[in-house]
Design a protein around this motif. Structure first.
Motif, PDB file in Angstrom:
ATOM      1  N   LEU A 235       0.832  -1.197   0.000  1.00  4.02           N
ATOM      2  CA  LEU A 235       0.000   0.000   0.000  1.00  4.02           C
ATOM      3  C   LEU A 235       0.869   1.251   0.000  1.00  4.02           C
ATOM      4  N   ASP A 236       1.930   1.250   0.793  1.00  8.62           N
ATOM      5  CA  ASP A 236       2.855   2.376   0.820  1.00  8.62           C
ATOM      6  C   ASP A 236       3.516   2.580  -0.542  1.00  8.62           C
ATOM      7  N   PHE A 237       3.713   1.484  -1.284  1.00  6.59           N
ATOM      8  CA  PHE A 237       4.320   1.565  -2.609  1.00  6.59           C
ATOM      9  C   PHE A 237       3.327   2.051  -3.663  1.00  6.59           C
ATOM     10  N   GLY A 238       2.047   2.196  -3.289  1.00  3.60           N
ATOM     11  CA  GLY A 238       1.065   2.728  -4.219  1.00  3.60           C
ATOM     12  C   GLY A 238       0.049   1.726  -4.722  1.00  3.60           C
ATOM     13  N   PHE A 239       0.075   0.487  -4.213  1.00  2.41           N
ATOM     14  CA  PHE A 239      -0.872  -0.529  -4.671  1.00  2.41           C
ATOM     15  C   PHE A 239      -2.137  -0.440  -3.831  1.00  2.41           C
ATOM     16  N   GLU A 240      -3.106   0.329  -4.291  1.00 12.18           N
ATOM     17  CA  GLU A 240      -4.322   0.604  -3.524  1.00 12.18           C
ATOM     18  C   GLU A 240      -5.130  -0.652  -3.161  1.00 12.18           C
ATOM     19  N   PRO A 241      -5.210  -1.688  -4.041  1.00 16.03           N
ATOM     20  CA  PRO A 241      -5.967  -2.883  -3.673  1.00 16.03           C
ATOM     21  C   PRO A 241      -5.432  -3.606  -2.445  1.00 16.03           C
ATOM     22  N   ALA A 242      -4.226  -3.290  -2.013  1.00 19.90           N
ATOM     23  CA  ALA A 242      -3.716  -3.899  -0.779  1.00 19.90           C
ATOM     24  C   ALA A 242      -4.634  -3.574   0.392  1.00 19.90           C
ATOM     25  N   ASN A 243      -5.313  -2.436   0.333  1.00 20.11           N
ATOM     26  CA  ASN A 243      -6.255  -2.081   1.399  1.00 20.11           C
ATOM     27  C   ASN A 243      -7.412  -3.074   1.467  1.00 20.11           C
ATOM     28  N   THR A 244      -7.782  -3.663   0.330  1.00 18.65           N
ATOM     29  CA  THR A 244      -8.835  -4.675   0.337  1.00 18.65           C
ATOM     30  C   THR A 244      -8.360  -5.910   1.081  1.00 18.65           C
ATOM     31  N   LEU A 245      -7.124  -6.312   0.844  1.00 21.94           N
ATOM     32  CA  LEU A 245      -6.558  -7.461   1.554  1.00 21.94           C
ATOM     33  C   LEU A 245      -6.428  -7.167   3.042  1.00 21.94           C
ATOM     34  N   ILE A 246      -6.018  -5.945   3.368  1.00 19.98           N
ATOM     35  CA  ILE A 246      -5.900  -5.547   4.772  1.00 19.98           C
ATOM     36  C   ILE A 246      -7.278  -5.557   5.439  1.00 19.98           C
ATOM     37  N   GLY A 247      -8.271  -5.026   4.736  1.00 18.47           N
ATOM     38  CA  GLY A 247      -9.621  -5.019   5.279  1.00 18.47           C
ATOM     39  C   GLY A 247     -10.145  -6.423   5.521  1.00 18.47           C
ATOM     40  N   GLN A 248      -9.904  -7.340   4.565  1.00 21.64           N
ATOM     41  CA  GLN A 248     -10.344  -8.719   4.741  1.00 21.64           C
ATOM     42  C   GLN A 248      -9.592  -9.396   5.879  1.00 21.64           C
ATOM     43  N   ALA A 249      -8.322  -9.021   6.070  1.00 23.00           N
ATOM     44  CA  ALA A 249      -7.556  -9.570   7.199  1.00 23.00           C
ATOM     45  C   ALA A 249      -8.201  -9.174   8.523  1.00 23.00           C
ATOM     46  N   TYR A 250      -8.662  -7.922   8.636  1.00 25.15           N
ATOM     47  CA  TYR A 250      -9.353  -7.484   9.849  1.00 25.15           C
ATOM     48  C   TYR A 250     -10.698  -8.184  10.014  1.00 25.15           C
ATOM     49  N   LEU A 251     -11.361  -8.514   8.896  1.00 25.00           N
ATOM     50  CA  LEU A 251     -12.635  -9.220   8.984  1.00 25.00           C
ATOM     51  C   LEU A 251     -12.450 -10.660   9.444  1.00 25.00           C
ATOM     52  N   SER A 252     -11.378 -11.300   8.965  1.00 26.83           N
ATOM     53  CA  SER A 252     -11.176 -12.723   9.228  1.00 26.83           C
ATOM     54  C   SER A 252     -10.231 -12.995  10.390  1.00 26.83           C
ATOM     55  N   GLY A 253      -9.577 -11.948  10.909  1.00 17.36           N
ATOM     56  CA  GLY A 253      -8.615 -12.166  11.990  1.00 17.36           C
ATOM     57  C   GLY A 253      -7.349 -12.826  11.500  1.00 17.36           C
ATOM     58  N   VAL A 254      -6.870 -12.414  10.351  1.00 18.42           N
ATOM     59  CA  VAL A 254      -5.649 -12.970   9.768  1.00 18.42           C
ATOM     60  C   VAL A 254      -4.485 -12.033  10.074  1.00 18.42           C
ATOM     61  N   GLY A 255      -3.618 -12.458  10.964  1.00 20.10           N
ATOM     62  CA  GLY A 255      -2.468 -11.647  11.324  1.00 20.10           C
ATOM     63  C   GLY A 255      -2.797 -10.499  12.252  1.00 20.10           C
ATOM     64  N   THR A 256      -4.041 -10.424  12.702  1.00 18.81           N
ATOM     65  CA  THR A 256      -4.494  -9.331  13.563  1.00 18.81           C
ATOM     66  C   THR A 256      -5.827  -9.733  14.175  1.00 18.81           C
ATOM     67  N   PRO A 257      -6.180  -9.179  15.338  1.00 14.22           N
ATOM     68  CA  PRO A 257      -7.516  -9.467  15.879  1.00 14.22           C
ATOM     69  C   PRO A 257      -8.609  -8.948  14.961  1.00 14.22           C
ATOM     70  N   VAL A 258      -9.765  -9.580  14.990  1.00 15.85           N
ATOM     71  CA  VAL A 258     -10.912  -9.119  14.204  1.00 15.85           C
ATOM     72  C   VAL A 258     -11.289  -7.710  14.648  1.00 15.85           C
ATOM     73  N   ASP A 259     -11.482  -6.830  13.674  1.00 14.92           N
ATOM     74  CA  ASP A 259     -11.842  -5.446  13.973  1.00 14.92           C
ATOM     75  C   ASP A 259     -12.671  -4.919  12.805  1.00 14.92           C
ATOM     76  N   GLY A 260     -13.989  -4.906  12.963  1.00 16.85           N
ATOM     77  CA  GLY A 260     -14.876  -4.496  11.891  1.00 16.85           C
ATOM     78  C   GLY A 260     -14.680  -3.052  11.471  1.00 16.85           C
ATOM     79  N   LEU A 261     -14.428  -2.160  12.431  1.00 22.18           N
ATOM     80  CA  LEU A 261     -14.283  -0.745  12.105  1.00 22.18           C
ATOM     81  C   LEU A 261     -13.024  -0.492  11.281  1.00 22.18           C
ATOM     82  N   LYS A 262     -11.918  -1.137  11.659  1.00 21.99           N
ATOM     83  CA  LYS A 262     -10.685  -0.986  10.877  1.00 21.99           C
ATOM     84  C   LYS A 262     -10.842  -1.619   9.497  1.00 21.99           C
ATOM     85  N   ALA A 263     -11.617  -2.707   9.436  1.00 18.60           N
ATOM     86  CA  ALA A 263     -11.874  -3.342   8.145  1.00 18.60           C
ATOM     87  C   ALA A 263     -12.611  -2.376   7.223  1.00 18.60           C
TER      88      ALA A 263
END
Length: 457
Positions: A235-263
Protein backbone atom coordinates in the motif's frame (compact mmCIF):
# COMPACT_ATOMS: atom_id res chain seq x y z
CA UNK A 1 -38.50 8.71 -3.16
CA UNK A 2 -35.62 7.16 -1.28
CA UNK A 3 -32.35 6.94 -3.19
CA UNK A 4 -29.69 4.28 -2.95
CA UNK A 5 -27.08 7.02 -3.02
CA UNK A 6 -23.79 7.03 -4.90
CA UNK A 7 -20.22 6.11 -4.22
CA UNK A 8 -17.55 8.51 -5.41
CA UNK A 9 -14.66 6.74 -7.11
CA UNK A 10 -11.57 8.86 -7.50
CA UNK A 11 -8.91 6.32 -8.46
CA UNK A 12 -6.23 8.52 -6.88
CA UNK A 13 -4.39 8.88 -3.64
CA UNK A 14 -1.86 11.64 -2.90
CA UNK A 15 0.17 12.59 -5.97
CA UNK A 16 2.00 9.47 -7.16
CA UNK A 17 3.43 8.85 -10.61
CA UNK A 18 1.23 7.73 -13.48
CA UNK A 19 1.12 3.94 -13.86
CA UNK A 20 1.10 4.17 -17.66
CA UNK A 21 4.53 5.81 -17.45
CA UNK A 22 5.96 2.87 -15.52
CA UNK A 23 7.33 1.24 -18.66
CA UNK A 24 11.07 0.70 -18.75
CA UNK A 25 13.54 -1.99 -19.76
CA UNK A 26 11.39 -5.07 -19.38
CA UNK A 27 8.74 -3.89 -21.84
CA UNK A 28 11.55 -3.44 -24.33
CA UNK A 29 13.11 -6.87 -23.89
CA UNK A 30 10.12 -9.10 -23.16
CA UNK A 31 7.30 -10.41 -25.25
CA UNK A 32 3.81 -9.63 -23.92
CA UNK A 33 3.41 -13.09 -22.41
CA UNK A 34 5.87 -15.42 -20.78
CA UNK A 35 6.19 -17.97 -18.01
CA UNK A 36 3.94 -20.57 -19.60
CA UNK A 37 5.21 -23.15 -17.14
CA UNK A 38 5.55 -20.75 -14.24
CA UNK A 39 2.16 -21.74 -12.79
CA UNK A 40 1.11 -19.81 -9.73
CA UNK A 41 4.31 -17.81 -9.86
CA UNK A 42 3.26 -16.04 -13.06
CA UNK A 43 2.95 -12.27 -13.23
CA UNK A 44 0.45 -10.53 -11.00
CA UNK A 45 -3.15 -10.67 -12.18
CA UNK A 46 -6.11 -8.87 -10.68
CA UNK A 47 -7.93 -12.18 -10.92
CA UNK A 48 -5.73 -13.39 -8.05
CA UNK A 49 -7.39 -10.88 -5.71
CA UNK A 50 -10.67 -12.77 -5.47
CA UNK A 51 -8.84 -16.07 -4.91
CA UNK A 52 -6.74 -14.58 -2.12
CA UNK A 53 -9.81 -12.97 -0.54
CA UNK A 54 -11.67 -16.28 -0.63
CA UNK A 55 -8.71 -17.92 1.06
CA UNK A 56 -8.59 -15.25 3.73
CA UNK A 57 -12.27 -15.82 4.52
CA UNK A 58 -11.61 -19.48 5.23
CA UNK A 59 -8.20 -19.00 6.82
CA UNK A 60 -7.32 -21.43 9.54
CA UNK A 61 -8.64 -24.59 7.90
CA UNK A 62 -5.78 -27.01 7.53
CA UNK A 63 -7.80 -28.84 4.89
CA UNK A 64 -8.04 -25.77 2.68
CA UNK A 65 -6.49 -26.35 -0.73
CA UNK A 66 -4.70 -23.27 -1.99
CA UNK A 67 -3.60 -24.84 -5.25
CA UNK A 68 -6.35 -22.86 -7.00
CA UNK A 69 -3.94 -19.94 -6.98
CA UNK A 70 -2.30 -21.57 -9.96
CA UNK A 71 -3.77 -19.74 -12.97
CA UNK A 72 -4.23 -21.64 -16.20
CA UNK A 73 -2.31 -20.69 -19.29
CA UNK A 74 0.36 -18.08 -19.73
CA UNK A 75 0.84 -15.27 -17.29
CA UNK A 76 1.09 -11.70 -18.41
CA UNK A 77 4.44 -10.06 -18.01
CA UNK A 78 4.17 -7.51 -15.19
CA UNK A 79 4.92 -3.90 -15.83
CA UNK A 80 8.47 -2.90 -15.01
CA UNK A 81 9.52 -0.55 -12.27
CA UNK A 82 10.30 2.98 -13.32
CA UNK A 83 13.65 2.59 -11.59
CA UNK A 84 14.80 -0.48 -13.52
CA UNK A 85 16.74 0.26 -16.74
CA UNK A 86 17.28 -2.27 -19.48
CA UNK A 87 19.23 -2.61 -22.66
CA UNK A 88 19.46 0.76 -24.33
CA UNK A 89 17.53 2.56 -21.61
CA UNK A 90 18.63 5.55 -19.57
CA UNK A 91 17.96 5.08 -15.84
CA UNK A 92 15.05 7.09 -14.45
CA UNK A 93 15.21 9.77 -11.79
CA UNK A 94 17.13 8.46 -8.75
CA UNK A 95 15.16 7.55 -5.64
CA UNK A 96 17.01 10.11 -3.54
CA UNK A 97 19.21 13.15 -4.01
CA UNK A 98 22.45 12.31 -5.84
CA UNK A 99 25.94 13.25 -4.85
CA UNK A 100 28.72 13.56 -7.42
CA UNK A 101 29.81 9.97 -6.82
CA UNK A 102 26.23 8.83 -7.39
CA UNK A 103 26.14 10.59 -10.74
CA UNK A 104 29.44 9.04 -11.79
CA UNK A 105 28.16 5.61 -10.74
CA UNK A 106 24.93 6.18 -12.67
CA UNK A 107 26.86 7.23 -15.77
CA UNK A 108 28.97 4.08 -15.57
CA UNK A 109 25.92 1.95 -14.94
CA UNK A 110 24.20 3.45 -17.98
CA UNK A 111 27.22 2.72 -20.16
CA UNK A 112 27.11 -0.94 -19.05
CA UNK A 113 23.35 -1.13 -19.52
CA UNK A 114 23.67 0.03 -23.14
CA UNK A 115 25.88 -2.94 -23.88
CA UNK A 116 24.47 -5.51 -21.47
CA UNK A 117 22.28 -8.29 -22.90
CA UNK A 118 21.98 -10.45 -19.78
CA UNK A 119 18.37 -9.57 -18.97
CA UNK A 120 17.23 -10.11 -22.56
CA UNK A 121 19.06 -13.43 -22.73
CA UNK A 122 17.71 -14.48 -19.32
CA UNK A 123 14.09 -14.03 -20.37
CA UNK A 124 14.73 -15.68 -23.74
CA UNK A 125 16.09 -18.72 -21.90
CA UNK A 126 13.17 -18.63 -19.47
CA UNK A 127 10.63 -18.61 -22.28
CA UNK A 128 12.47 -21.49 -23.93
CA UNK A 129 12.22 -23.53 -20.72
CA UNK A 130 15.99 -23.51 -20.12
CA UNK A 131 15.69 -22.48 -16.49
CA UNK A 132 19.28 -23.26 -15.52
CA UNK A 133 20.55 -20.93 -18.24
CA UNK A 134 17.95 -18.34 -17.26
CA UNK A 135 19.04 -18.49 -13.63
CA UNK A 136 22.67 -17.93 -14.63
CA UNK A 137 21.79 -14.97 -16.81
CA UNK A 138 19.56 -13.43 -14.14
CA UNK A 139 22.39 -13.77 -11.62
CA UNK A 140 24.74 -12.13 -14.13
CA UNK A 141 22.33 -9.23 -14.62
CA UNK A 142 21.97 -8.80 -10.88
CA UNK A 143 25.74 -8.76 -10.30
CA UNK A 144 26.33 -6.29 -13.13
CA UNK A 145 23.55 -3.78 -12.60
CA UNK A 146 21.25 -4.97 -9.83
CA UNK A 147 18.24 -5.41 -12.09
CA UNK A 148 15.15 -5.65 -9.89
CA UNK A 149 13.51 -7.89 -12.50
CA UNK A 150 16.44 -10.30 -12.19
CA UNK A 151 16.06 -10.52 -8.40
CA UNK A 152 12.30 -11.06 -8.74
CA UNK A 153 12.77 -13.86 -11.25
CA UNK A 154 15.48 -15.48 -9.14
CA UNK A 155 13.05 -15.47 -6.25
CA UNK A 156 10.47 -17.25 -8.41
CA UNK A 157 12.96 -19.80 -9.73
CA UNK A 158 14.06 -20.75 -6.22
CA UNK A 159 10.49 -20.83 -4.96
CA UNK A 160 9.40 -23.25 -7.69
CA UNK A 161 12.63 -25.17 -8.10
CA UNK A 162 13.13 -24.22 -11.75
CA UNK A 163 16.75 -24.57 -12.83
CA UNK A 164 17.72 -25.04 -9.19
CA UNK A 165 16.44 -27.07 -6.21
CA UNK A 166 13.49 -25.58 -4.34
CA UNK A 167 14.89 -23.18 -1.77
CA UNK A 168 12.26 -20.96 -0.17
CA UNK A 169 14.68 -19.18 2.22
CA UNK A 170 16.83 -18.22 -0.79
CA UNK A 171 13.71 -17.12 -2.67
CA UNK A 172 12.74 -14.90 0.26
CA UNK A 173 16.23 -13.35 0.21
CA UNK A 174 15.90 -12.48 -3.48
CA UNK A 175 12.44 -11.02 -3.08
CA UNK A 176 13.61 -8.88 -0.18
CA UNK A 177 16.39 -7.51 -2.41
CA UNK A 178 13.64 -5.97 -4.54
CA UNK A 179 11.39 -4.91 -1.67
CA UNK A 180 14.19 -3.27 0.34
CA UNK A 181 15.77 -1.37 -2.56
CA UNK A 182 16.10 2.42 -2.27
CA UNK A 183 12.67 3.99 -2.56
CA UNK A 184 11.42 7.55 -2.92
CA UNK A 185 7.88 7.94 -1.52
CA UNK A 186 6.87 10.38 -4.29
CA UNK A 187 8.97 9.66 -7.37
CA UNK A 188 8.83 5.87 -7.08
CA UNK A 189 5.24 5.53 -5.87
CA UNK A 190 2.86 3.81 -8.27
CA UNK A 191 -0.34 5.55 -9.31
CA UNK A 192 -3.02 2.88 -9.26
CA UNK A 193 -5.36 2.92 -12.24
CA UNK A 194 -8.56 0.88 -11.65
CA UNK A 195 -8.95 0.56 -15.43
CA UNK A 196 -5.57 -1.19 -15.60
CA UNK A 197 -5.50 -3.23 -12.38
CA UNK A 198 -2.76 -5.60 -13.59
CA UNK A 199 -0.31 -2.78 -14.26
CA UNK A 200 2.06 -2.78 -11.31
CA UNK A 201 5.79 -2.45 -10.88
CA UNK A 202 8.42 -5.02 -9.96
CA UNK A 203 8.69 -3.84 -6.35
CA UNK A 204 4.97 -4.31 -5.70
CA UNK A 205 4.90 -7.67 -7.46
CA UNK A 206 7.74 -8.94 -5.25
CA UNK A 207 5.92 -7.67 -2.15
CA UNK A 208 2.67 -9.41 -3.07
CA UNK A 209 4.48 -12.62 -3.96
CA UNK A 210 6.32 -12.72 -0.65
CA UNK A 211 3.11 -11.92 1.25
CA UNK A 212 1.37 -14.84 -0.45
CA UNK A 213 4.28 -17.12 0.39
CA UNK A 214 3.95 -16.28 4.09
CA UNK A 215 0.16 -16.49 3.98
CA UNK A 216 0.10 -19.97 2.44
CA UNK A 217 3.24 -21.29 4.10
CA UNK A 218 4.71 -22.45 0.79
CA UNK A 219 8.08 -23.89 1.78
CA UNK A 220 8.15 -21.91 4.99
CA UNK A 221 6.16 -21.54 8.18
CA UNK A 222 2.84 -19.74 7.81
CA UNK A 223 3.20 -16.20 9.02
CA UNK A 224 -0.01 -14.18 8.50
CA UNK A 225 1.39 -11.31 10.59
CA UNK A 226 4.24 -10.93 8.09
CA UNK A 227 1.79 -11.18 5.18
CA UNK A 228 -0.22 -8.33 6.68
CA UNK A 229 2.94 -6.24 7.14
CA UNK A 230 3.83 -6.78 3.49
CA UNK A 231 0.34 -5.80 2.30
CA UNK A 232 0.77 -2.55 4.21
CA UNK A 233 4.13 -2.11 2.50
CA UNK A 234 2.52 -2.70 -0.90
CA UNK A 235 0.00 0.00 0.00
CA UNK A 236 2.86 2.38 0.82
CA UNK A 237 4.32 1.57 -2.61
CA UNK A 238 1.07 2.73 -4.22
CA UNK A 239 -0.87 -0.53 -4.67
CA UNK A 240 -4.32 0.60 -3.52
CA UNK A 241 -5.97 -2.88 -3.67
CA UNK A 242 -3.72 -3.90 -0.78
CA UNK A 243 -6.26 -2.08 1.40
CA UNK A 244 -8.83 -4.68 0.34
CA UNK A 245 -6.56 -7.46 1.55
CA UNK A 246 -5.90 -5.55 4.77
CA UNK A 247 -9.62 -5.02 5.28
CA UNK A 248 -10.34 -8.72 4.74
CA UNK A 249 -7.56 -9.57 7.20
CA UNK A 250 -9.35 -7.48 9.85
CA UNK A 251 -12.64 -9.22 8.98
CA UNK A 252 -11.18 -12.72 9.23
CA UNK A 253 -8.62 -12.17 11.99
CA UNK A 254 -5.65 -12.97 9.77
CA UNK A 255 -2.47 -11.65 11.32
CA UNK A 256 -4.49 -9.33 13.56
CA UNK A 257 -7.52 -9.47 15.88
CA UNK A 258 -10.91 -9.12 14.20
CA UNK A 259 -11.84 -5.45 13.97
CA UNK A 260 -14.88 -4.50 11.89
CA UNK A 261 -14.28 -0.74 12.11
CA UNK A 262 -10.69 -0.99 10.88
CA UNK A 263 -11.87 -3.34 8.15
CA UNK A 264 -14.43 -0.80 6.94
CA UNK A 265 -11.83 1.97 7.07
CA UNK A 266 -9.42 0.03 4.86
CA UNK A 267 -12.12 -1.17 2.46
CA UNK A 268 -13.58 2.34 2.12
CA UNK A 269 -10.18 3.69 1.10
CA UNK A 270 -9.75 0.88 -1.43
CA UNK A 271 -13.24 1.41 -2.84
CA UNK A 272 -12.58 5.15 -3.21
CA UNK A 273 -9.48 4.24 -5.24
CA UNK A 274 -11.68 2.21 -7.58
CA UNK A 275 -11.08 -1.39 -6.46
CA UNK A 276 -14.32 -3.27 -7.18
CA UNK A 277 -13.80 -6.21 -4.76
CA UNK A 278 -13.70 -3.64 -1.94
CA UNK A 279 -16.98 -2.15 -3.14
CA UNK A 280 -18.59 -5.60 -3.17
CA UNK A 281 -17.32 -6.41 0.33
CA UNK A 282 -18.63 -3.10 1.68
CA UNK A 283 -22.00 -3.75 0.09
CA UNK A 284 -22.11 -7.18 1.74
CA UNK A 285 -21.09 -5.76 5.12
CA UNK A 286 -23.75 -3.03 5.12
CA UNK A 287 -26.26 -5.53 3.73
CA UNK A 288 -25.24 -7.97 6.50
CA UNK A 289 -24.48 -10.60 3.88
CA UNK A 290 -20.71 -10.71 4.30
CA UNK A 291 -19.10 -14.18 4.44
CA UNK A 292 -17.87 -13.30 7.93
CA UNK A 293 -19.93 -10.50 9.43
CA UNK A 294 -18.05 -8.89 12.34
CA UNK A 295 -19.92 -7.23 15.20
CA UNK A 296 -20.35 -3.47 15.30
CA UNK A 297 -21.24 -2.79 11.65
CA UNK A 298 -24.80 -1.48 11.47
CA UNK A 299 -27.21 -2.52 8.74
CA UNK A 300 -27.38 0.25 6.15
CA UNK A 301 -29.29 -0.74 3.03
CA UNK A 302 -28.75 2.62 1.37
CA UNK A 303 -24.98 2.29 1.64
CA UNK A 304 -25.18 -1.37 0.64
CA UNK A 305 -27.05 -0.47 -2.52
CA UNK A 306 -24.67 2.38 -3.29
CA UNK A 307 -21.62 0.14 -3.08
CA UNK A 308 -23.30 -2.69 -4.99
CA UNK A 309 -24.28 -0.19 -7.66
CA UNK A 310 -20.75 1.21 -7.94
CA UNK A 311 -19.26 -2.28 -8.25
CA UNK A 312 -21.95 -3.25 -10.77
CA UNK A 313 -21.10 -0.25 -12.94
CA UNK A 314 -17.48 -1.40 -12.80
CA UNK A 315 -18.53 -4.79 -14.17
CA UNK A 316 -18.61 -6.98 -11.04
CA UNK A 317 -21.20 -9.72 -11.67
CA UNK A 318 -21.81 -10.61 -8.02
CA UNK A 319 -22.51 -6.96 -7.23
CA UNK A 320 -24.73 -6.65 -10.31
CA UNK A 321 -26.85 -9.55 -9.08
CA UNK A 322 -26.94 -8.24 -5.50
CA UNK A 323 -28.00 -4.76 -6.66
CA UNK A 324 -30.68 -6.26 -8.93
CA UNK A 325 -32.01 -8.33 -6.04
CA UNK A 326 -32.31 -5.23 -3.83
CA UNK A 327 -34.28 -3.48 -6.55
CA UNK A 328 -36.38 -6.59 -7.12
CA UNK A 329 -37.28 -6.97 -3.44
CA UNK A 330 -37.43 -3.28 -2.59
CA UNK A 331 -34.60 -3.40 -0.05
CA UNK A 332 -33.56 0.15 0.82
CA UNK A 333 -35.55 1.50 -2.12
CA UNK A 334 -39.06 1.17 -3.58
CA UNK A 335 -39.49 -2.00 -5.63
CA UNK A 336 -38.29 -1.58 -9.20
CA UNK A 337 -38.58 -4.97 -10.95
CA UNK A 338 -38.23 -3.38 -14.38
CA UNK A 339 -34.77 -2.10 -13.40
CA UNK A 340 -33.95 -5.41 -11.70
CA UNK A 341 -34.66 -7.35 -14.90
CA UNK A 342 -32.15 -5.23 -16.82
CA UNK A 343 -29.44 -5.97 -14.25
CA UNK A 344 -30.37 -9.65 -13.98
CA UNK A 345 -30.01 -9.95 -17.74
CA UNK A 346 -26.66 -8.16 -17.69
CA UNK A 347 -25.27 -10.68 -15.19
CA UNK A 348 -27.12 -13.66 -16.68
CA UNK A 349 -25.70 -13.34 -20.18
CA UNK A 350 -22.21 -13.26 -18.63
CA UNK A 351 -22.81 -16.54 -16.81
CA UNK A 352 -23.97 -15.63 -13.29
CA UNK A 353 -26.07 -18.61 -12.20
CA UNK A 354 -28.27 -16.85 -9.63
CA UNK A 355 -29.02 -14.09 -12.12
CA UNK A 356 -29.89 -16.67 -14.78
CA UNK A 357 -32.32 -18.34 -12.40
CA UNK A 358 -33.89 -15.00 -11.42
CA UNK A 359 -34.26 -13.89 -15.04
CA UNK A 360 -35.81 -17.25 -15.94
CA UNK A 361 -38.52 -16.78 -13.31
CA UNK A 362 -39.55 -13.47 -14.91
CA UNK A 363 -39.98 -15.18 -18.28
CA UNK A 364 -41.75 -18.13 -16.66
CA UNK A 365 -44.29 -15.95 -14.87
CA UNK A 366 -44.57 -13.28 -17.53
CA UNK A 367 -43.68 -10.49 -15.12
CA UNK A 368 -42.19 -7.30 -16.64
CA UNK A 369 -41.34 -9.32 -19.78
CA UNK A 370 -43.76 -11.35 -21.93
CA UNK A 371 -44.23 -14.93 -20.74
CA UNK A 372 -41.92 -17.25 -22.65
CA UNK A 373 -41.47 -20.82 -21.40
CA UNK A 374 -38.79 -21.63 -23.97
CA UNK A 375 -36.60 -18.73 -22.84
CA UNK A 376 -37.28 -19.53 -19.18
CA UNK A 377 -36.26 -23.13 -19.70
CA UNK A 378 -33.10 -22.04 -21.52
CA UNK A 379 -31.99 -19.84 -18.61
CA UNK A 380 -33.00 -22.41 -15.98
CA UNK A 381 -30.86 -24.98 -17.79
CA UNK A 382 -27.88 -22.62 -18.03
CA UNK A 383 -28.08 -21.95 -14.27
CA UNK A 384 -28.65 -25.64 -13.47
CA UNK A 385 -25.50 -26.55 -15.34
CA UNK A 386 -23.70 -24.17 -12.96
CA UNK A 387 -25.10 -26.10 -9.97
CA UNK A 388 -27.77 -23.56 -8.96
CA UNK A 389 -30.20 -25.65 -6.81
CA UNK A 390 -33.36 -23.60 -7.47
CA UNK A 391 -32.70 -23.69 -11.21
CA UNK A 392 -32.18 -27.45 -11.09
CA UNK A 393 -35.58 -27.91 -9.44
CA UNK A 394 -37.32 -25.41 -11.72
CA UNK A 395 -35.86 -27.11 -14.79
CA UNK A 396 -37.02 -30.48 -13.46
CA UNK A 397 -40.59 -29.16 -13.12
CA UNK A 398 -40.59 -27.80 -16.68
CA UNK A 399 -39.16 -31.06 -18.06
CA UNK A 400 -41.75 -33.12 -16.18
CA UNK A 401 -44.61 -30.97 -17.52
CA UNK A 402 -43.23 -30.45 -21.02
CA UNK A 403 -43.13 -26.67 -20.64
CA UNK A 404 -40.91 -24.77 -23.08
CA UNK A 405 -39.86 -27.94 -24.86
CA UNK A 406 -40.25 -31.71 -24.99
CA UNK A 407 -41.36 -33.62 -21.92
CA UNK A 408 -38.50 -35.68 -20.48
CA UNK A 409 -39.23 -37.54 -17.23
CA UNK A 410 -35.77 -39.11 -17.05
CA UNK A 411 -34.05 -35.72 -17.22
CA UNK A 412 -36.62 -34.29 -14.79
CA UNK A 413 -35.78 -37.01 -12.27
CA UNK A 414 -32.02 -36.48 -12.72
CA UNK A 415 -32.18 -32.72 -12.20
CA UNK A 416 -34.55 -33.09 -9.24
CA UNK A 417 -32.19 -35.63 -7.65
CA UNK A 418 -29.22 -33.30 -8.13
CA UNK A 419 -31.18 -30.42 -6.59
CA UNK A 420 -32.12 -32.59 -3.63
CA UNK A 421 -28.44 -33.49 -3.19
CA UNK A 422 -27.70 -29.80 -2.75
CA UNK A 423 -30.28 -29.50 0.03
CA UNK A 424 -33.32 -28.23 -1.89
CA UNK A 425 -36.38 -29.11 0.23
CA UNK A 426 -38.97 -28.86 -2.57
CA UNK A 427 -36.87 -31.17 -4.73
CA UNK A 428 -36.70 -33.71 -1.90
CA UNK A 429 -40.49 -33.63 -1.59
CA UNK A 430 -41.12 -33.87 -5.35
CA UNK A 431 -38.61 -36.59 -6.19
CA UNK A 432 -40.78 -39.59 -5.10
CA UNK A 433 -43.68 -38.36 -7.23
CA UNK A 434 -41.45 -38.05 -10.30
CA UNK A 435 -39.87 -41.45 -9.62
CA UNK A 436 -43.32 -43.09 -9.47
CA UNK A 437 -44.04 -41.96 -13.05
CA UNK A 438 -40.82 -43.31 -14.58
CA UNK A 439 -40.95 -46.26 -16.93
CA UNK A 440 -38.17 -48.85 -16.58
CA UNK A 441 -36.43 -47.38 -19.62
CA UNK A 442 -36.70 -43.83 -18.23
CA UNK A 443 -35.39 -45.00 -14.84
CA UNK A 444 -32.41 -46.61 -16.57
CA UNK A 445 -31.73 -43.44 -18.56
CA UNK A 446 -32.02 -41.26 -15.45
CA UNK A 447 -29.54 -43.46 -13.60
CA UNK A 448 -27.16 -43.17 -16.55
CA UNK A 449 -27.41 -39.37 -16.37
CA UNK A 450 -26.65 -39.40 -12.66
CA UNK A 451 -23.86 -41.97 -12.92
CA UNK A 452 -22.32 -41.66 -16.37
CA UNK A 453 -20.14 -44.53 -17.56
CA UNK A 454 -16.40 -43.92 -17.18
CA UNK A 455 -14.64 -42.76 -20.30
CA UNK A 456 -12.56 -45.35 -22.10
CA UNK A 457 -8.88 -44.61 -22.05
Amino acid sequence: MQSLGAVKVTGQRNRPIDASAVVAAKNKVLSNQFASSCGFMGGYSAADDDVTLAYLRSFGSLDEDFSDLSPDGNATAPAASASSPGAGEIPSTPSAACAGSDRRFAAGRNWIARKDKSLTQAFDAYEAGDYAEARGRFEEGWKKLGYEEAALMLGRLHLLGLGTPVNTPKAIEWLNEVIDARYHPVNDRLRYDPKKPDQINTRIEATLLLARTYLTGQGTQRNPEEALRLWRKALDFGFEPANTLIGQAYLSGVGTPVDGLKAVEALTASAAAGHTPAMLLLGQLYHHRAPKQPPGIALDLEKAGAYYGAAARAGNLEATYAFARMLDLGEGTPKAPEKAVVLYKEAAVKGHADAQNALATFFYRGEVVPQNYATARQFFQAAAQRRQPDAMFNLAVMLAQGQGGDKDMAAAYAWCALSKGLGHEQAAAALPAIAAKLSPDEKSRADAMLKPAPKKS
